[in-house]
Design a protein around this motif. Structure first.
Motif, PDB file in Angstrom:
ATOM      1  N   CYS A   1     -40.452  35.710  68.787  1.00  0.00           N
ATOM      2  CA  CYS A   1     -39.716  34.744  69.320  1.00  0.00           C
ATOM      3  C   CYS A   1     -39.832  33.265  69.276  1.00  0.00           C
ATOM      4  O   CYS A   1     -41.256  32.778  69.899  1.00  0.00           O
ATOM      5  CB  CYS A   1     -39.068  35.194  70.552  1.00  0.00           C
ATOM      6  SG  CYS A   1     -38.030  33.988  71.449  1.00  0.00           S
TER       7      CYS A   1
ATOM      8  N   ASN B   1     -39.948  31.895  73.420  1.00  0.00           N
ATOM      9  CA  ASN B   1     -40.877  33.041  74.179  1.00  0.00           C
ATOM     10  C   ASN B   1     -41.173  32.301  75.668  1.00  0.00           C
ATOM     11  O   ASN B   1     -42.463  32.434  76.076  1.00  0.00           O
ATOM     12  CB  ASN B   1     -42.277  32.954  73.423  1.00  0.00           C
ATOM     13  CG  ASN B   1     -42.649  34.580  73.262  1.00  0.00           C
ATOM     14  OD1 ASN B   1     -41.872  35.618  73.770  1.00  0.00           O
ATOM     15  ND2 ASN B   1     -43.727  34.825  72.537  1.00  0.00           N
ATOM     16  N   THR B   2     -40.343  31.616  76.183  1.00  0.00           N
ATOM     17  CA  THR B   2     -40.504  31.037  77.383  1.00  0.00           C
ATOM     18  C   THR B   2     -39.856  31.841  78.704  1.00  0.00           C
ATOM     19  O   THR B   2     -40.146  31.561  79.654  1.00  0.00           O
ATOM     20  CB  THR B   2     -39.912  29.527  77.186  1.00  0.00           C
ATOM     21  OG1 THR B   2     -38.567  29.996  77.183  1.00  0.00           O
ATOM     22  CG2 THR B   2     -40.757  28.673  76.390  1.00  0.00           C
ATOM     23  N   CYS B   3     -38.960  32.697  78.333  1.00  0.00           N
ATOM     24  CA  CYS B   3     -38.156  33.050  79.305  1.00  0.00           C
ATOM     25  C   CYS B   3     -39.033  34.048  80.248  1.00  0.00           C
ATOM     26  O   CYS B   3     -39.890  35.014  79.834  1.00  0.00           O
ATOM     27  CB  CYS B   3     -36.920  34.134  78.803  1.00  0.00           C
ATOM     28  SG  CYS B   3     -35.972  33.192  77.655  1.00  0.00           S
TER      29      CYS B   3
ATOM     30  N   PHE C   1     -38.595  36.360  82.393  1.00  0.00           N
ATOM     31  CA  PHE C   1     -38.457  37.824  82.604  1.00  0.00           C
ATOM     32  C   PHE C   1     -38.694  38.654  81.211  1.00  0.00           C
ATOM     33  O   PHE C   1     -38.452  39.786  81.364  1.00  0.00           O
ATOM     34  CB  PHE C   1     -37.019  38.088  82.975  1.00  0.00           C
ATOM     35  CG  PHE C   1     -35.787  37.439  81.902  1.00  0.00           C
ATOM     36  CD1 PHE C   1     -35.547  38.344  80.858  1.00  0.00           C
ATOM     37  CD2 PHE C   1     -35.434  36.197  82.014  1.00  0.00           C
ATOM     38  CE1 PHE C   1     -34.750  37.749  79.873  1.00  0.00           C
ATOM     39  CE2 PHE C   1     -34.665  35.699  81.180  1.00  0.00           C
ATOM     40  CZ  PHE C   1     -34.425  36.278  80.094  1.00  0.00           C
ATOM     41  N   CYS C   2     -39.001  37.934  80.239  1.00  0.00           N
ATOM     42  CA  CYS C   2     -38.971  38.792  78.966  1.00  0.00           C
ATOM     43  C   CYS C   2     -40.329  39.153  78.417  1.00  0.00           C
ATOM     44  O   CYS C   2     -41.228  38.375  78.508  1.00  0.00           O
ATOM     45  CB  CYS C   2     -38.334  37.962  77.886  1.00  0.00           C
ATOM     46  SG  CYS C   2     -38.380  38.565  76.239  1.00  0.00           S
TER      47      CYS C   2
ATOM     48  N   MET D   1     -40.662  40.829  75.701  1.00  0.00           N
ATOM     49  CA  MET D   1     -40.485  41.481  74.322  1.00  0.00           C
ATOM     50  C   MET D   1     -41.572  41.039  73.332  1.00  0.00           C
ATOM     51  O   MET D   1     -42.015  41.883  72.622  1.00  0.00           O
ATOM     52  CB  MET D   1     -39.140  41.175  73.853  1.00  0.00           C
ATOM     53  CG  MET D   1     -38.102  42.084  74.570  1.00  0.00           C
ATOM     54  SD  MET D   1     -36.656  42.352  73.625  1.00  0.00           S
ATOM     55  CE  MET D   1     -35.953  40.829  73.388  1.00  0.00           C
ATOM     56  N   TYR D   2     -41.915  39.839  73.317  1.00  0.00           N
ATOM     57  CA  TYR D   2     -42.436  39.198  72.127  1.00  0.00           C
ATOM     58  C   TYR D   2     -43.659  38.621  72.597  1.00  0.00           C
ATOM     59  O   TYR D   2     -44.325  37.631  71.892  1.00  0.00           O
ATOM     60  CB  TYR D   2     -41.650  38.322  71.217  1.00  0.00           C
ATOM     61  CG  TYR D   2     -40.375  39.172  70.665  1.00  0.00           C
ATOM     62  CD1 TYR D   2     -40.701  40.185  69.820  1.00  0.00           C
ATOM     63  CD2 TYR D   2     -39.409  38.787  71.098  1.00  0.00           C
ATOM     64  CE1 TYR D   2     -39.408  40.660  69.274  1.00  0.00           C
ATOM     65  CE2 TYR D   2     -38.061  39.273  70.687  1.00  0.00           C
ATOM     66  CZ  TYR D   2     -38.133  40.261  69.650  1.00  0.00           C
ATOM     67  OH  TYR D   2     -37.056  40.922  69.042  1.00  0.00           O
ATOM     68  N   LYS D   3     -44.266  38.914  73.852  1.00  0.00           N
ATOM     69  CA  LYS D   3     -45.391  38.046  74.393  1.00  0.00           C
ATOM     70  C   LYS D   3     -46.732  38.407  73.582  1.00  0.00           C
ATOM     71  O   LYS D   3     -47.672  37.380  73.751  1.00  0.00           O
ATOM     72  CB  LYS D   3     -45.670  38.629  75.883  1.00  0.00           C
ATOM     73  CG  LYS D   3     -44.581  38.096  76.702  1.00  0.00           C
ATOM     74  CD  LYS D   3     -44.448  36.689  77.153  1.00  0.00           C
ATOM     75  CE  LYS D   3     -43.286  36.280  78.127  1.00  0.00           C
ATOM     76  NZ  LYS D   3     -41.951  35.682  77.666  1.00  0.00           N
TER      77      LYS D   3
ATOM     78  N   GLU E   1     -27.777  35.756  79.336  1.00  0.00           N
ATOM     79  CA  GLU E   1     -28.464  36.200  80.668  1.00  0.00           C
ATOM     80  C   GLU E   1     -27.832  35.679  82.040  1.00  0.00           C
ATOM     81  O   GLU E   1     -27.719  36.452  82.884  1.00  0.00           O
ATOM     82  CB  GLU E   1     -30.082  35.586  80.764  1.00  0.00           C
ATOM     83  CG  GLU E   1     -30.725  35.234  79.385  1.00  0.00           C
ATOM     84  CD  GLU E   1     -30.674  36.649  78.410  1.00  0.00           C
ATOM     85  OE1 GLU E   1     -30.276  37.821  78.836  1.00  0.00           O
ATOM     86  OE2 GLU E   1     -31.147  36.444  77.337  1.00  0.00           O
TER      87      GLU E   1
ATOM     88  N   LYS F   1     -34.836  29.563  80.342  1.00  0.00           N
ATOM     89  CA  LYS F   1     -34.050  29.967  79.161  1.00  0.00           C
ATOM     90  C   LYS F   1     -33.975  29.182  78.187  1.00  0.00           C
ATOM     91  O   LYS F   1     -34.009  29.559  76.836  1.00  0.00           O
ATOM     92  CB  LYS F   1     -32.568  30.556  79.760  1.00  0.00           C
ATOM     93  CG  LYS F   1     -31.770  31.051  78.553  1.00  0.00           C
ATOM     94  CD  LYS F   1     -32.295  32.448  78.053  1.00  0.00           C
ATOM     95  CE  LYS F   1     -31.458  32.866  76.758  1.00  0.00           C
ATOM     96  NZ  LYS F   1     -32.153  34.154  76.031  1.00  0.00           N
TER      97      LYS F   1
HETATM   98  S1  SF4 Z   1     -35.036  36.620  76.138  1.00  0.00           S
HETATM   99 FE1  SF4 Z   1     -35.005  36.047  73.899  1.00  0.00          FE
HETATM  100  S2  SF4 Z   1     -35.152  33.737  73.912  1.00  0.00           S
HETATM  101 FE2  SF4 Z   1     -36.099  34.450  75.885  1.00  0.00          FE
HETATM  102  S3  SF4 Z   1     -38.433  34.994  75.272  1.00  0.00           S
HETATM  103 FE3  SF4 Z   1     -37.040  36.788  75.167  1.00  0.00          FE
HETATM  104  S4  SF4 Z   1     -36.425  37.223  72.919  1.00  0.00           S
HETATM  105 FE4  SF4 Z   1     -37.329  34.874  73.501  1.00  0.00          FE
END
Ligand code: SF4
Length: 290
Positions: A25, A28-30, A32-33, A35-37, A133, A145
């Motif tokens: 992503c 990659n700042t969110c 809570f996420c 996924m792509y850390k 979100e 976000k």
């Molecule tokens: S929620 Fe979406 S925009 Fe935010 S870090 Fe995760 S993949 Fe990226």
């Protein structure tokens, strides 16, 4: 096909051919996420992506590929001319394909002109998944976000104006107890303004390794109890006005499964929540783990 790292896709793309156009992503700042850390963002060379398309064609030589999802995080960040090239190749290699979709972050949508989005739609990009979100600015800032309520609304409307199908995601409990009301009411405001085709709700699960996990450990944030998550959902449904939007809150993370069509089913959804509250029966956190 070659896949790098864990590949994520929306639940409704379970039967789609997934091709990575980007890795990771770009934001990659969110907080809570998770996924792509583990990935450093990059756009794949287009010839590599086309090679994957040919590999997939060979693999699925006897199967009709009706849907293609272009991953990873926010493939819409790719330059329009490159996206048009990939869309053309998808159509050429999979003439039977009926739908091409991808994730689009609000800032990437806003980075395209209305004409670019229309050209992409004409070239076959039928659907965008956008993570909203929360519709509340304080919550959006707190979770980093990278987009405001106004930008979410503008981005969503732009996708709809281009004639694409828009599916958005919201997260129950994201504002904690402190922002419960604002999160619910302002999320309803954003959905009412955009009127997307689909709205999906997840319920916040804080994963180890995310900044939010540390905030939880430090006591900076508190998770909502199931009853509070439902209170928030009632507030959202009571405030939303989005005729015809298909609503789903039947993800593994949700305490109770909900689904219907706004505004027709709003009363029935509220009655379903009231019944769950009366019975005090919610999915246990063990079963909510992804
Ligand atoms: S929620 Fe979406 S925009 Fe935010 S870090 Fe995760 S993949 Fe990226």
């Amino acid at each position: 096909m070659r896949y790098e790292g864990t590949v994520y896709r929306p639940p409704s793309e379970a039967g789609s051919l997934i091709i990575q156009l980007t890795i990771g992503c770009a934001r990659n700042t969110c907080t809570f996420c998770a996924m792509y850390k583990d990935k450093n963002f990059r756009i794949r060379p287009l010839e590599e992506v086309v090679e994957d398309l040919y590999m997939a064609r060979e693999y699925y030589s006897r199967i009709k590929v009706k849907r293609v999802f272009l991953a990873d995080g926010d493939a819409l960040i790719v330059k329009t001319k490159d996206l048009l090239y990939i869309l053309e190749k998808v159509k050429e290699i999979f003439p039977e394909c009926e739908r091409i979709s991808m994730y689009g972050a609000p800032k990437d949508i806003l980075g395209k002109t209305p004409e670019e989005l229309k050209t992409l739609k004409e070239a076959g990009l039928d659907m965008i998944y956008m993570g909203i979100e929360s519709g509340d600015d304080e919550v959006l800032t707190f979770v980093k976000k990278g987009a405001t309520q106004a930008e979410m609304i503008e981005a969503g409307k732009k996708i709809k104006d281009a004639g694409m199908i828009l599916s958005v995601t919201l997260i129950s409990g994201l504002g904690g107890r402190r922002f419960l009301k604002e999160h619910a009411v302002n999320s309803a405001k954003v959905i009412s303004a955009i009127k997307p085709e689909y709205v999906g709700f997840l319920t916040l699960l804080v994963e180890e390794g995310t900044p939010m996990y540390d905030q939880l450990k430090n006591g900076e944030i508190e998770l909502l109890k199931p009853q509070e998550v439902l209170e928030e959902m009632k507030l959202f449904i009571s405030n939303v006005d989005s005729e015809g939007t298909v609503f789903r809150a039947n993800h593994a993370s949700n305490y109770i499964p909900l689904g219907g069509t706004f505004n027709r089913d709003n009363e029935a959804l509220l009655a379903q929540i009231a019944e769950a509250e009366k019975r005090n029966m919610f999915k246990s956190d063990y079963f909510r783990a992804l």
